[in-house]
Enzyme design. Sequence first.
Site, PDB file in Angstrom:
ATOM      1  N   SER A   1      -3.832   2.795  -5.116  1.00  0.00           N
ATOM      2  CA  SER A   1      -4.204   3.629  -3.959  1.00  0.00           C
ATOM      3  C   SER A   1      -3.025   3.796  -3.009  1.00  0.00           C
ATOM      4  O   SER A   1      -2.828   4.867  -2.427  1.00  0.00           O
ATOM      5  CB  SER A   1      -5.394   3.027  -3.218  1.00  0.00           C
ATOM      6  OG  SER A   1      -5.062   1.786  -2.624  1.00  0.00           O
TER       7      SER A   1
ATOM      8  N   ASP B   1       1.072  -3.188   0.351  1.00  0.00           N
ATOM      9  CA  ASP B   1       1.089  -2.290  -0.807  1.00  0.00           C
ATOM     10  C   ASP B   1       1.848  -1.000  -0.509  1.00  0.00           C
ATOM     11  O   ASP B   1       2.681  -0.551  -1.314  1.00  0.00           O
ATOM     12  CB  ASP B   1      -0.332  -1.967  -1.249  1.00  0.00           C
ATOM     13  CG  ASP B   1      -1.032  -3.138  -1.902  1.00  0.00           C
ATOM     14  OD1 ASP B   1      -0.542  -4.283  -1.748  1.00  0.00           O
ATOM     15  OD2 ASP B   1      -2.071  -2.935  -2.557  1.00  0.00           O
TER      16      ASP B   1
END
Length: 430
Positions: free
Chosen positions: A176, A234
């Site tokens: 994502s 991330d």
Amino acid sequence: MRRRLLRVVLWLRVDSYPAPEASRVHFTMANKTFIISAPGKLILHGEHAVVHGKVALAVSINLKTYLRLQPCPDQKVQLNLPNINVHLSWKPAALQFLQSAIDVTDVLTPKPPNQEQVDHLRQFAGISEGSTDAKSLSILCFLYLYGAICTRDGQMPNVDILIWSELPIGAGLGSSAAYCVCLAAALLSASGAITCPDPQEYNSTRWNEDELELINKWAFQGEKLIHGNPSGVDNAVGTWGGILRYHAGKIVPLSSVPTLRILLTNTKVPRSTKVLVAGVKDKLNKLPSIIKPVLDSIDAISCECERVLAAIASGNAIDEHYTILEELIDINQHHLNVIGVGHSSLDRLCQVTATYGLHSKLTGAGGGGCGLTLLRPGTSPSVVEASKQALKDLGYDCWETVIGGSGVSLHSPSSWCEDTFRLLCNMKNC
């Protein structure tokens, strides 16, 4: 067999944007094709301990999400995500509401959507409240980033977006975040908020540090919409690549980063990160004198790994330092089992690779999910292939890849192999 990808393709109209600068080329250049990529991530050391104030090392992996841009033949805004079967198309007029629904006065100062804005986007897209599936969240993320970045000054650029990724979804590998980084880089460039370096033939290039910072900030807003309260690790890995040190909310890139070969294995066993994190907290509360030293040891492993990686990057005593890395992997895996985040599927992974003289550990939340296996520079191809086959025989997915590579990048079409580029170009009507 074709690998799974979550890949982005944008076609940008020439008449939607201002003229390009002399030294930096915007995506408004006519009849040009651009490809953007962002890597996934894995946690090398520090899983779960990081939640309790310890150091974690996050690294980029050479499994990526890609974004292609070329002129758009139709005056539409299209979103195609073939991996999750999303194929949507809007006329720009239908998206005019985004200009008022998403009130971002300064694209240089990103902010997350509020609940009222999210509800408005859900209503427009026909997504029911509480839906957290990949399709729904991907659509909401696109609509927010497009509306917040591209509709300022009355612009409604016609874009056709196709996303294709080598990263499995929901495996803890940053799929994502790579999606958000690619979208942020593309939309910021398309709207003229940042410039875009002109990739020379056969080369890849990157944005400057200020522009990367803006890409990262907008990607983080997308991650917030998807995950609620992410750490930011991330999207930072997707933006800057390499190896990042995360401690107490602070993210610091390591200055000396070697490129390491690994096997990355997905056991395909589903797990709940929330449940696993809660389980570790419960153990710590019940047995603080036992669990706290384990978390302290994981912290020391992360710090020692950082020191060893710097030594490898400098070219000193490579074999000796790989031995230390292997020992750290073995010790950390035992610690992770002690705090309750292991799984029989991960035990089998470690046992299988150990028969070939390799060292493995879980990466991420544990309880199934993914594991990594370190490969020394001299590991023979026959050992690698035999290990991969043995893991595939267990029903796992397995890739040979590298960690520590670059972050979000812009590529010239000629820098890609013919088969890959042909695949990108032929995915118009998926």
